[in-house]
Structures are given as structure tokens and as C-alpha cells.
Design a protein around this motif. Sequence first.
Motif, PDB file in Angstrom:
ATOM      1  N   ALA A   1      -5.719  10.507  33.309  1.00  0.00           N
ATOM      2  CA  ALA A   1      -5.618   9.238  32.594  1.00  0.00           C
ATOM      3  C   ALA A   1      -6.389   8.189  33.352  1.00  0.00           C
ATOM      4  O   ALA A   1      -6.503   8.248  34.581  1.00  0.00           O
ATOM      5  CB  ALA A   1      -4.156   8.817  32.432  1.00  0.00           C
ATOM      6  N   GLU A   2      -6.923   7.235  32.603  1.00  0.00           N
ATOM      7  CA  GLU A   2      -7.643   6.145  33.251  1.00  0.00           C
ATOM      8  C   GLU A   2      -7.422   4.851  32.504  1.00  0.00           C
ATOM      9  O   GLU A   2      -7.119   4.838  31.307  1.00  0.00           O
ATOM     10  CB  GLU A   2      -9.129   6.463  33.343  1.00  0.00           C
ATOM     11  N   ARG A   3      -7.577   3.778  33.221  1.00  0.00           N
ATOM     12  CA  ARG A   3      -7.465   2.429  32.668  1.00  0.00           C
ATOM     13  C   ARG A   3      -8.474   1.584  33.446  1.00  0.00           C
ATOM     14  O   ARG A   3      -8.133   0.731  34.235  1.00  0.00           O
ATOM     15  CB  ARG A   3      -6.045   1.890  32.842  1.00  0.00           C
ATOM     16  N   LEU A   4      -9.736   1.880  33.171  1.00  0.00           N
ATOM     17  CA  LEU A   4     -10.814   1.405  34.030  1.00  0.00           C
ATOM     18  C   LEU A   4     -10.900  -0.111  34.131  1.00  0.00           C
ATOM     19  O   LEU A   4     -11.137  -0.647  35.198  1.00  0.00           O
ATOM     20  CB  LEU A   4     -12.140   1.988  33.554  1.00  0.00           C
ATOM     21  N   LYS A   5     -10.716  -0.815  33.041  1.00  0.00           N
ATOM     22  CA  LYS A   5     -10.885  -2.265  33.057  1.00  0.00           C
ATOM     23  C   LYS A   5      -9.541  -2.989  33.013  1.00  0.00           C
ATOM     24  O   LYS A   5      -9.498  -4.194  32.798  1.00  0.00           O
ATOM     25  CB  LYS A   5     -11.771  -2.705  31.895  1.00  0.00           C
ATOM     26  N   GLY A   6      -8.470  -2.236  33.226  1.00  0.00           N
ATOM     27  CA  GLY A   6      -7.161  -2.860  33.248  1.00  0.00           C
ATOM     28  C   GLY A   6      -6.650  -3.286  31.889  1.00  0.00           C
ATOM     29  O   GLY A   6      -5.701  -4.070  31.806  1.00  0.00           O
ATOM     30  N   VAL A   7      -7.266  -2.776  30.823  1.00  0.00           N
ATOM     31  CA  VAL A   7      -6.794  -3.132  29.481  1.00  0.00           C
ATOM     32  C   VAL A   7      -6.387  -1.839  28.770  1.00  0.00           C
ATOM     33  O   VAL A   7      -5.278  -1.359  28.958  1.00  0.00           O
ATOM     34  CB  VAL A   7      -7.851  -3.917  28.686  1.00  0.00           C
ATOM     35  N   ASP A   8      -7.321  -1.255  27.990  1.00  0.00           N
ATOM     36  CA  ASP A   8      -6.942  -0.046  27.275  1.00  0.00           C
ATOM     37  C   ASP A   8      -7.004   1.176  28.196  1.00  0.00           C
ATOM     38  O   ASP A   8      -7.542   1.113  29.311  1.00  0.00           O
ATOM     39  CB  ASP A   8      -7.800   0.136  26.022  1.00  0.00           C
ATOM     40  N   SER A   9      -6.428   2.265  27.700  1.00  0.00           N
ATOM     41  CA  SER A   9      -6.277   3.459  28.525  1.00  0.00           C
ATOM     42  C   SER A   9      -6.515   4.706  27.696  1.00  0.00           C
ATOM     43  O   SER A   9      -6.305   4.715  26.475  1.00  0.00           O
ATOM     44  CB  SER A   9      -4.863   3.501  29.118  1.00  0.00           C
ATOM     45  N   THR A  10      -6.941   5.771  28.375  1.00  0.00           N
ATOM     46  CA  THR A  10      -7.130   7.071  27.744  1.00  0.00           C
ATOM     47  C   THR A  10      -6.376   8.118  28.530  1.00  0.00           C
ATOM     48  O   THR A  10      -6.427   8.123  29.768  1.00  0.00           O
ATOM     49  CB  THR A  10      -8.629   7.442  27.709  1.00  0.00           C
ATOM     50  N   LEU A  11      -5.678   8.982  27.815  1.00  0.00           N
ATOM     51  CA  LEU A  11      -4.977  10.130  28.398  1.00  0.00           C
ATOM     52  C   LEU A  11      -5.666  11.387  27.880  1.00  0.00           C
ATOM     53  O   LEU A  11      -5.851  11.528  26.670  1.00  0.00           O
ATOM     54  CB  LEU A  11      -3.510  10.134  27.990  1.00  0.00           C
ATOM     55  N   LYS A  12      -6.057  12.279  28.783  1.00  0.00           N
ATOM     56  CA  LYS A  12      -6.753  13.497  28.388  1.00  0.00           C
ATOM     57  C   LYS A  12      -5.989  14.722  28.850  1.00  0.00           C
ATOM     58  O   LYS A  12      -5.390  14.719  29.934  1.00  0.00           O
ATOM     59  CB  LYS A  12      -8.157  13.522  29.002  1.00  0.00           C
ATOM     60  N   ILE A  13      -6.037  15.738  28.019  1.00  0.00           N
ATOM     61  CA  ILE A  13      -5.449  17.035  28.370  1.00  0.00           C
ATOM     62  C   ILE A  13      -6.551  18.083  28.217  1.00  0.00           C
ATOM     63  O   ILE A  13      -7.174  18.202  27.165  1.00  0.00           O
ATOM     64  CB  ILE A  13      -4.270  17.404  27.441  1.00  0.00           C
ATOM     65  N   GLN A  14      -6.780  18.829  29.302  1.00  0.00           N
ATOM     66  CA  GLN A  14      -7.825  19.842  29.264  1.00  0.00           C
ATOM     67  C   GLN A  14      -7.590  20.887  30.345  1.00  0.00           C
ATOM     68  O   GLN A  14      -7.607  20.543  31.535  1.00  0.00           O
ATOM     69  CB  GLN A  14      -9.202  19.187  29.482  1.00  0.00           C
ATOM     70  N   PRO A  15      -7.328  22.134  30.020  1.00  0.00           N
ATOM     71  CA  PRO A  15      -7.122  22.686  28.676  1.00  0.00           C
ATOM     72  C   PRO A  15      -5.664  22.553  28.238  1.00  0.00           C
ATOM     73  O   PRO A  15      -4.766  22.582  29.083  1.00  0.00           O
ATOM     74  CB  PRO A  15      -7.478  24.164  28.888  1.00  0.00           C
ATOM     75  N   ALA A  16      -5.440  22.440  26.967  1.00  0.00           N
ATOM     76  CA  ALA A  16      -4.075  22.297  26.461  1.00  0.00           C
ATOM     77  C   ALA A  16      -3.331  23.629  26.456  1.00  0.00           C
ATOM     78  O   ALA A  16      -3.931  24.697  26.281  1.00  0.00           O
ATOM     79  CB  ALA A  16      -4.106  21.725  25.044  1.00  0.00           C
ATOM     80  N   LYS A  17      -2.019  23.540  26.660  1.00  0.00           N
ATOM     81  CA  LYS A  17      -1.144  24.700  26.578  1.00  0.00           C
ATOM     82  C   LYS A  17      -0.141  24.467  25.445  1.00  0.00           C
ATOM     83  O   LYS A  17       0.068  23.324  25.018  1.00  0.00           O
ATOM     84  CB  LYS A  17      -0.385  24.889  27.895  1.00  0.00           C
ATOM     85  N   LEU A  18       0.493  25.561  25.032  1.00  0.00           N
ATOM     86  CA  LEU A  18       1.461  25.461  23.940  1.00  0.00           C
ATOM     87  C   LEU A  18       2.561  24.446  24.273  1.00  0.00           C
ATOM     88  O   LEU A  18       2.996  23.686  23.394  1.00  0.00           O
ATOM     89  CB  LEU A  18       2.088  26.821  23.659  1.00  0.00           C
ATOM     90  N   GLU A  19       2.982  24.428  25.545  1.00  0.00           N
ATOM     91  CA  GLU A  19       4.093  23.549  25.930  1.00  0.00           C
ATOM     92  C   GLU A  19       3.707  22.065  25.976  1.00  0.00           C
ATOM     93  O   GLU A  19       4.563  21.212  26.227  1.00  0.00           O
ATOM     94  CB  GLU A  19       4.681  23.976  27.284  1.00  0.00           C
ATOM     95  N   ASP A  20       2.440  21.770  25.736  1.00  0.00           N
ATOM     96  CA  ASP A  20       2.019  20.366  25.679  1.00  0.00           C
ATOM     97  C   ASP A  20       2.301  19.739  24.313  1.00  0.00           C
ATOM     98  O   ASP A  20       2.095  18.532  24.130  1.00  0.00           O
ATOM     99  CB  ASP A  20       0.521  20.235  25.979  1.00  0.00           C
ATOM    100  N   SER A  21       2.752  20.550  23.373  1.00  0.00           N
ATOM    101  CA  SER A  21       3.107  20.015  22.048  1.00  0.00           C
ATOM    102  C   SER A  21       4.218  18.989  22.223  1.00  0.00           C
ATOM    103  O   SER A  21       5.306  19.311  22.731  1.00  0.00           O
ATOM    104  CB  SER A  21       3.566  21.138  21.121  1.00  0.00           C
ATOM    105  N   ALA A  22       3.952  17.760  21.819  1.00  0.00           N
ATOM    106  CA  ALA A  22       4.876  16.657  22.072  1.00  0.00           C
ATOM    107  C   ALA A  22       4.309  15.405  21.417  1.00  0.00           C
ATOM    108  O   ALA A  22       3.198  15.411  20.885  1.00  0.00           O
ATOM    109  CB  ALA A  22       5.025  16.404  23.580  1.00  0.00           C
TER     110      ALA A  22
END
Lengths: 115, 112
Positions: A67-88
Motif C-alpha cells: 500500500a502507498e499514500r505517496l502525497k499524503g492524500v489518496d491511497s492504493t492497496l495492491k494484492i499480488q498474487p491473490a489467494k482464495l483467502e483474500d476474498s473479502a
Amino acid sequence: EAGVAQSPRYKIIEKRQSVAFWCNPISGHATLYWYQQILGQGPKLLIQFQNNGVVDDSQLPKDRFSAERLKGVDSTLKIQPAKLEDSAVYLCASSRTGAGANVLTFGAGSRLTVL
Amino acid sequence: RKEVEQDPGPFNVPEGATVAFNCTYSNSASQSFFWYRQDCRKEPKLLMSVYSSGNEDGRFTAQLNRASQYISLLIRDSKLSDSATYLCVVNMDNSGYSTLTFGKGTMLLVSP
């Protein structure tokens, strides 16, 4: 005031694929949180930012989540590679600092299904 | 022991009933306590804070017992619209920032 914006609302992917979620907090809220909520459970904190710095990522599976919030405003969360248990549902929340730090405003969430 | 524990329910009650939920927390250094409400397939929203002296907001009363490390929520005169999951939330101040830990939630179903 505008609420916490998240996108996409829904995402279906196959295991081992990657996915990214975006969050724009309430204007002026310095603290941003990403929570994971699996069906039937309470939200679990993945990462907490204050401005653009990480203050808690102890429960983030760092081998696959970032995850990152480079400019202190918006943020991105990344999953790579996804697993079945990441369903949420991935919930983003924001709050002020100081006296308002305990009042979290959540976005509508991004529902991930991993097949 | 889990950090924040709640009975998942569901609690099935008729309209007009009084219902109470309890929540226990494991960390005695916890400083602030809250109840959030989450409707089905919606995001959690703050219902009320829990103060040491207890507090009331209309039909809702929250109590804190620090000695026994539990928090309670009492709902009087239940309405159909009270049907939701109630999340107990505990905050511990870590080095100047707040860490909020959520319980699994207690589901309430109010029937006509």
C-alpha cells in the motif's frame, strides 16, 4: 463534506492474478486506514498511514500486499498474487488527528472475490 | 485470548424489547471504547463512544467496566431499524497514534 471514496466497488479475479484498490479520504483527514473484512468477521487493520508515513502495518501480509499514500492524500492497496483467502471486503477509512482521531469514517468498501 | 471478544449472536428480539450486548477486551492499557453499527453489506458507522461514567443517547446506553475489562450496550424499545451488527471497538494509544481494534460483531435481528 464528501465522504471516503473507494473504487472499484466489486472485483472478481482468479487466484494468482493481481488487483489494486483506490481510496480518497475526506479532505483534511491526515490518517488513512485500510481494513480487511472477511464475511462474518470484524474489520481487521491492514495498514494505517498518518499523512504519507506508515504508522502501523504489522498485520499486512507483506509478501503479497502493498500500500502507498505517496502525497499524503489518496491511497492504493495492491494484492499480488491473490489467494482464495483474500476474498473479502477491503474498507478504507479516514480520521482527523488529535481529538477526532477515534472517529473513523469508512468508505463503502471494495468487495473482492478470488476464484 | 482475542483482543476484543463479542458474542456473535444472532440476538432475535421482538419490537419493543430491551436487549444488551457485552464485549470484553484483553489489553488493560486500552484507553478509549466505542460501539460501531454495521448494516448488512454496508460500511461500519460510529454509533457512540463509551465513557467511564457511562453514557446515554436516546434508547442506547453504553457502560464501561475497566476493572473487569468489559463494555456493554443496552438498547431499549427495540425498533425494526435497529437490526444490524454491532461492533465493539477498542483503542490503544501507541506512541502518539491511535490503534483501533474491532470485535467480530454481534448481530441483532428485531422482528415485528
